[in-house]
Scaffold this motif. Structure first.
Motif, short mmCIF file in Angstrom:
data_model
loop_
_atom_site.label_atom_id
_atom_site.label_comp_id
_atom_site.label_asym_id
_atom_site.label_seq_id
_atom_site.Cartn_x
_atom_site.Cartn_y
_atom_site.Cartn_z
N LEU A 1 68.89 -45.71 -9.88
CA LEU A 1 67.62 -45.63 -10.58
C LEU A 1 67.17 -47.05 -10.91
CD1 LEU A 1 68.10 -42.66 -13.03
CD2 LEU A 1 67.04 -42.69 -10.78
N SER A 2 65.90 -47.32 -10.59
CA SER A 2 65.39 -48.64 -10.96
C SER A 2 64.77 -48.52 -12.35
CB SER A 2 64.36 -49.12 -9.95
OG SER A 2 63.40 -48.12 -9.74
N ASN A 3 65.07 -49.48 -13.16
CA ASN A 3 64.51 -49.47 -14.51
C ASN A 3 63.53 -50.61 -14.68
OD1 ASN A 3 65.78 -47.29 -15.99
ND2 ASN A 3 67.70 -48.37 -15.54
N SER A 4 62.29 -50.24 -15.02
CA SER A 4 61.29 -51.26 -15.30
C SER A 4 60.98 -51.20 -16.79
CB SER A 4 60.01 -51.00 -14.53
OG SER A 4 60.31 -50.84 -13.17
N THR A 5 60.77 -52.35 -17.37
CA THR A 5 60.37 -52.33 -18.77
C THR A 5 58.87 -52.06 -18.84
OG1 THR A 5 59.90 -54.67 -18.78
CG2 THR A 5 62.13 -54.01 -19.41
N LEU A 6 58.43 -51.67 -20.04
CA LEU A 6 57.01 -51.40 -20.24
C LEU A 6 56.19 -52.64 -19.89
CD1 LEU A 6 54.88 -49.41 -21.32
CD2 LEU A 6 55.21 -50.42 -23.57
N LEU B 1 58.58 -43.67 -18.51
CA LEU B 1 58.45 -44.75 -17.54
C LEU B 1 59.53 -44.68 -16.47
CD1 LEU B 1 56.36 -46.92 -17.42
CD2 LEU B 1 57.97 -48.47 -18.50
N ARG B 2 60.75 -44.30 -16.89
CA ARG B 2 61.86 -44.27 -15.95
C ARG B 2 61.63 -43.17 -14.91
NH1 ARG B 2 67.79 -43.14 -16.10
NH2 ARG B 2 67.31 -41.48 -17.56
N VAL B 3 61.12 -42.04 -15.37
CA VAL B 3 60.85 -40.95 -14.43
C VAL B 3 59.71 -41.35 -13.49
CG1 VAL B 3 60.05 -38.58 -14.22
CG2 VAL B 3 61.67 -39.20 -16.02
N SER B 4 58.69 -41.96 -14.08
CA SER B 4 57.54 -42.35 -13.25
C SER B 4 57.94 -43.39 -12.20
CB SER B 4 56.44 -42.89 -14.14
OG SER B 4 55.32 -43.21 -13.37
N GLY B 5 58.86 -44.27 -12.57
CA GLY B 5 59.26 -45.32 -11.65
C GLY B 5 60.21 -44.85 -10.57
N ASN B 6 60.85 -43.71 -10.79
CA ASN B 6 61.84 -43.23 -9.83
C ASN B 6 61.47 -41.92 -9.16
OD1 ASN B 6 64.16 -45.21 -10.00
ND2 ASN B 6 63.77 -44.77 -12.15
N SER B 7 60.24 -41.47 -9.43
CA SER B 7 59.83 -40.24 -8.76
C SER B 7 58.40 -40.40 -8.27
CB SER B 7 59.91 -39.07 -9.74
OG SER B 7 58.93 -39.19 -10.72
N ILE B 8 58.08 -39.62 -7.27
CA ILE B 8 56.69 -39.63 -6.81
C ILE B 8 56.33 -38.24 -6.35
CG2 ILE B 8 57.33 -40.34 -4.45
CD1 ILE B 8 54.55 -41.92 -4.62
N LEU B 9 55.09 -37.88 -6.64
CA LEU B 9 54.59 -36.59 -6.16
C LEU B 9 53.45 -36.88 -5.18
CD1 LEU B 9 54.13 -33.55 -6.10
CD2 LEU B 9 52.85 -33.75 -8.22
N VAL B 10 53.66 -36.46 -3.96
CA VAL B 10 52.63 -36.64 -2.94
C VAL B 10 51.88 -35.33 -2.78
CG1 VAL B 10 52.21 -37.14 -0.51
CG2 VAL B 10 53.99 -38.38 -1.74
N ASP B 11 50.59 -35.36 -3.06
CA ASP B 11 49.79 -34.15 -2.83
C ASP B 11 48.40 -34.55 -2.37
OD1 ASP B 11 48.59 -35.08 -5.08
OD2 ASP B 11 49.18 -33.43 -6.38
N ASP B 12 47.56 -33.57 -2.12
CA ASP B 12 46.24 -33.92 -1.58
C ASP B 12 45.29 -34.43 -2.66
OD1 ASP B 12 45.97 -31.56 -2.84
OD2 ASP B 12 45.07 -30.46 -1.18
N GLN B 13 45.75 -34.43 -3.92
CA GLN B 13 44.88 -34.97 -4.97
C GLN B 13 45.17 -36.43 -5.28
OE1 GLN B 13 44.54 -32.51 -8.57
NE2 GLN B 13 45.23 -30.82 -7.31
N MET B 14 46.13 -36.99 -4.56
CA MET B 14 46.45 -38.40 -4.77
C MET B 14 45.20 -39.23 -4.57
SD MET B 14 49.83 -39.64 -2.88
CE MET B 14 50.83 -40.78 -3.78
N SER B 15 44.93 -40.12 -5.51
CA SER B 15 43.73 -40.93 -5.35
C SER B 15 44.04 -42.39 -5.56
CB SER B 15 42.65 -40.47 -6.33
OG SER B 15 42.99 -40.86 -7.63
N PHE B 16 43.28 -43.22 -4.88
CA PHE B 16 43.42 -44.67 -5.01
C PHE B 16 42.05 -45.25 -5.23
CE2 PHE B 16 47.04 -43.27 -2.49
CZ PHE B 16 48.08 -43.90 -3.15
N PRO B 17 41.97 -46.41 -5.88
CA PRO B 17 40.65 -47.00 -6.17
C PRO B 17 39.82 -47.16 -4.90
CG PRO B 17 42.36 -48.21 -7.31
CD PRO B 17 43.06 -47.22 -6.44
N ASP B 18 38.54 -46.92 -5.06
CA ASP B 18 37.62 -47.02 -3.94
C ASP B 18 37.46 -48.44 -3.45
OD1 ASP B 18 36.82 -44.68 -2.99
OD2 ASP B 18 34.99 -44.50 -4.19
#
Lengths: 244, 292, 234
Positions: free
Chosen positions: A4-9, B71-88
């Motif tokens: 697991l990569s840990n990033s700080t805020l 933050l730890r979950v967000s940094g180590n997981s990703i959800l790929v779906d058709d609603q994924m959006s990126f800046p125009d």
């Protein structure tokens, strides 16, 4: 084995900030257009004072950055609001983000944009100083320039920057409220009118903007106000779910 | 270490229960298929796991923490779906260029190679991609993040046949090279069956079963033969599906158990996708019943 | 400010708000159709910043009227000097006049015992006139023209306003007011005037000193002065 990569805020906010500065360049470009329109409007002058002496009448047309500032202020409201729209919030969550990091990054972007907007608004006056020379044959009165009054320049510049920041933070909070419930769209307009029309509202406005012993005091008040707006916006955003 | 741990997870949208007590655990690094009918709650479950939406009640732990606002979950997981959006304002190349800042294990080489292979235009904007190309790009993005928990929600929607089979192959190869927990929800169970190790079947917000592919293959058996014989054999068993083939013959799917071999009735294996379909159908019959 | 002023003040603000809202809407629609690349945006940004910096430098080279910005203190000094002169003028204390205000002087041998003062070119006399009677038995009349400080927003108005012309004949002094003139200037401000509503009026008063043209005559007592235009105030 899991790694697991840990990033700080802080790291995530910094990365988001870099990303947003690239992605939201369009907002800065729109600022330039808003300023140019403001400049065109203020070519007529913001105020003029006249006086007559010995058969000669004098008119001095004062050209200040007020009109440009008004335009930029309205731009700031909408930019703050823009950052809270679904599209912008969802973009964050395609990458690593939490609501807190997202908000902190947005606020940092608003700070940077306010600095840019404040400096350019202040300097835009100099474009008029040059352009008016070309389009009209009216003489110039020696006016204060940046080099002659550095302290005054810094003071005026900081006030502009912080006012824009406060306005954009207000727009940001407004946007968050609108995301929670559509009825808040009209609340801002209602709030502005009540502030201007009612006695209490005027007292508040006077307290904030006019009854200041020094400029520093005004700046401190405005910073505090921006922080309050921003904290409320964070609280609001925690109620919001992305990609519902 | 447990990757996902859900205990009696519930989520309601305006009184309608999307998740109605989901309990399952995801351990080890496996490719799990999240299967269910439309409206079963697959997307809701994935969004809760990704931390996009708040859980209702119950417990959900991803990497031992609540994924919402983590933050730890967000940094180590990703959800790929058709609603994924990126800046125009960003081109596809810009997006790929910025991703390594966010994802520490981003595989630039893989991303670039896949990008070239699928012949995407680096100067294109994400919002202007066709549906199929958007899905392809999202898939590339999801794979290249190398996140410990990679989730795909209907990743092949809009992709054409060739891209779909390429995608499955790329996924499998990358998984073998860099094992991690992958969850895929899809309608096309049949065509991706070969890469799944586990199947998590949910129906109406509840887990029907969470088993390995082998177990699911052995879950049911089909009996085919003359109606009276088949009915006799199936009596007292758990019937999942019946179909009248013609006036004399019947086709019945029952939960697998020890059975005598009878002449005139053939037993046939039931494919995984059929099992999932039969188990999650409400009536014992199929669409044919509607027209009776 | 009263309530009415506030209401009047916000109406244009609301209109402005509405206009900008429409403008931003329109802008967003337009930018959706243009492939607004990052590079183009960056170029626009650099060009604009370059223009701003250029303007700052260019402004330093633009000739302006008014050699310096007088500090409020200096204005107070100017006002004081004007006041002292005015008082001395009213009290016929010619010796106290500040010689720096002196513009021109004449002496004239009168023919006859009358001196007629005529004002021309203006409905209202633009000059202030006072006469000091001397005991001299001669026919000699001494005339002096003074002009006190006039400054506004840094411009020395005294330099810009043409002087009254004075013509002395055998027994006439003809004062001709300068022909009407309209002068317009641009003044640029770094400040937001919105924030300085309260003290701006004071500041404006502080930046303004208006002086007058004074004519001081020394006339022997035996001469009869005809002043049909009523130039004599004191």
């Amino acid at each position: 084995m899991m790694f697991l990569s840990n990033s700080t805020l802080g790291e995530v906010v910094w990365t988001q900030l870099k990303f947003k500065m690239n992605a939201y360049l369009g907002a800065v470009v729109s600022l330039i257009f808003v300023q140019i329109i403001g400049l065109i409007v203020s070519m007529n002058g913001n105020s003029s004072t006249g006086s007559g002496v010995d058969n000669t009448s004098f008119t001095i047309i004062t050209i200040s950055s007020d009109v440009v500032f008004a335009f930029v202020g309205i731009w700031a409201v909408f930019v703050g609001k823009l950052f809270t729209t679904k599209a912008y919030r969802y973009d964050d969550f395609s990458f690593v983000a939490t609501r807190l990091s997202s908000n902190l990054a947005n606020f940092s972007v608003l700070c940077l944009m306010s600095i840019f907007a404040g400096v350019t608004t202040f300097l835009s006056n100099y474009i008029l100083r040059v352009v008016l020379l070309l389009v009209s044959d009216v003489d110039y009165v020696k006016s204060v320039s940046i080099f002659e009054d550095p302290i005054g320049t810094i003071v005026n510049l900081s006030i502009m920057i912080i006012l824009i920041l406060t306005i954009s933070a207000g727009g940001y909070l407004w946007g968050m409220l609108v995301q929670i419930h559509k009825a808040f769209t009209y609340l801002l307009i209602l709030l502005i009118i009540t502030l201007l029309v009612t006695k209490t509202g005027q007292t508040i406005l006077q307290y904030v903007f006019i009854e200041n012993e020094s400029i520093v005091f005004l700046i401190v008040k405005l910073i505090a106000l921006s922080l309050v707006f921003f904290l409320l916006a964070i609280l609001c955003s925690n109620r919001l779910e992305v990609r519902r | 270490m447990t990757v996902i741990d859900c205990q009696d997870l519930r989520k309601k949208y305006k009184r309608m229960a999307a998740l109605d007590g989901i309990t399952f655990q995801l351990k080890d690094q496996k490719i799990t298929g999240l299967i269910g009918r439309n409206g079963a709650g697959k997307t809701t479950l994935l969004k809760i796991l990704a931390g996009f939406i708040r859980k209702g009640s119950g417990d959900v732990l991803v990497f031992s923490s609540n994924p919402f606002n983590n933050l730890r979950v967000s940094g180590n997981s990703i959800l790929v779906d058709d609603q994924m959006s990126f800046p125009d304002s960003l081109t596809l190349a810009d997006i790929l260029g910025m991703a390594p800042d966010f994802y520490k294990r981003w595989d630039t080489e893989l991303a670039n190679n896949l990008f070239k292979y699928f012949k995407l235009n680096p100067k294109q904007l994400h919002s202007r991609l066709s549906k199929g190309n958007k899905a392809t790009f999202n898939m590339i993005f999801g794979l290249a993040t190398r996140c410990e928990l990679t989730m795909f929600d209907e990743p092949t929607n809009g992709m054409d046949e060739a891209v779909r089979s390429d995608f499955y192959r790329a996924l499998l190869k990358d998984y073998i090279a860099h094992p991690r927990s992958i969850m895929i929800s899809s309608h096309h169970l049949a065509e991706m069956e070969h890469l799944l190790e586990d199947i998590l079947l949910i129906h109406k917000g509840k887990v029907v079963f969470h088993q390995s592919l082998e177990e699911v293959k052995e879950y049911a058996v089909a009996l085919q033969g003359t109606t009276d014989l088949v009915e006799k054999l199936a009596a007292g068993k758990e019937i999942l599906h019946t179909k009248q083939l013609d006036s004399q013959r019947n086709y019945v799917v029952i939960k697998k158990e020890e059975m005598p071999v009878i002449d005139g009735v053939t037993t046939q294996p039931v494919s995984v996708s059929d099992v999932c379909m039969y188990v999650t159908s409400d009536g014992k019959g199929g669409i044919d019943d509607v027209f009776k | 400010m009263s309530m009415d002023t506030w209401v009047v003040a916000i109406l244009p603000l609301l209109v402005l708000l509405f206009l900008i809202w429409i403008f931003l809407r329109l802008g967003r629609n337009i930018t959706k159709h243009i492939n607004w690349t990052k590079r183009l945006s960056k170029w626009l940004l650099y060009v604009y910043i370059g223009m701003l910096l250029l303007a700052i430098v260019a402004y330093e080279f633009i000739p302006t009227n008014g050699d310096k910005i007088a500090a409020p203190k200096e204005y107070t000094m100017f006002k004081n000097e004007n006041k002292i002169f005015q008082q001395a003028f009213e009290n016929n204390e010619g010796s106290k006049f500040d010689s720096k205000f002196l513009v021109e002087e004449w002496t004239q041998e009168l023919v006859g015992d009358t001196l007629e003062i005529i004002s021309k070119g203006s409905q209202f006399p633009t000059e202030r006139l006072n006469i000091e009677w001397t005991d001299s038995k001669e026919q000699l009349v001494e005339a002096k023209m003074y002009k006190t400080h006039s400054y506004m927003d840094g411009i020395n108005l005294g330099e810009e306003i043409p002087l009254s012309t004075v013509e002395i004949n055998d027994n006439q002094i003809i004062l001709t007011a300068p022909s009407p003139k309209q002068l317009t200037y641009y003044l640029f401000s770094n400040e937001l005037s919105v924030l300085s509503i309260v003290d701006s009026l004071d500041a404006w008063e502080q930046r303004r000193v208006i002086g007058y043209t004074y004519i001081y005559l020394k006339v022997p007592k035996h001469i009869n002065v005809i002043d049909k235009d009523g130039l004599q105030f004191y």
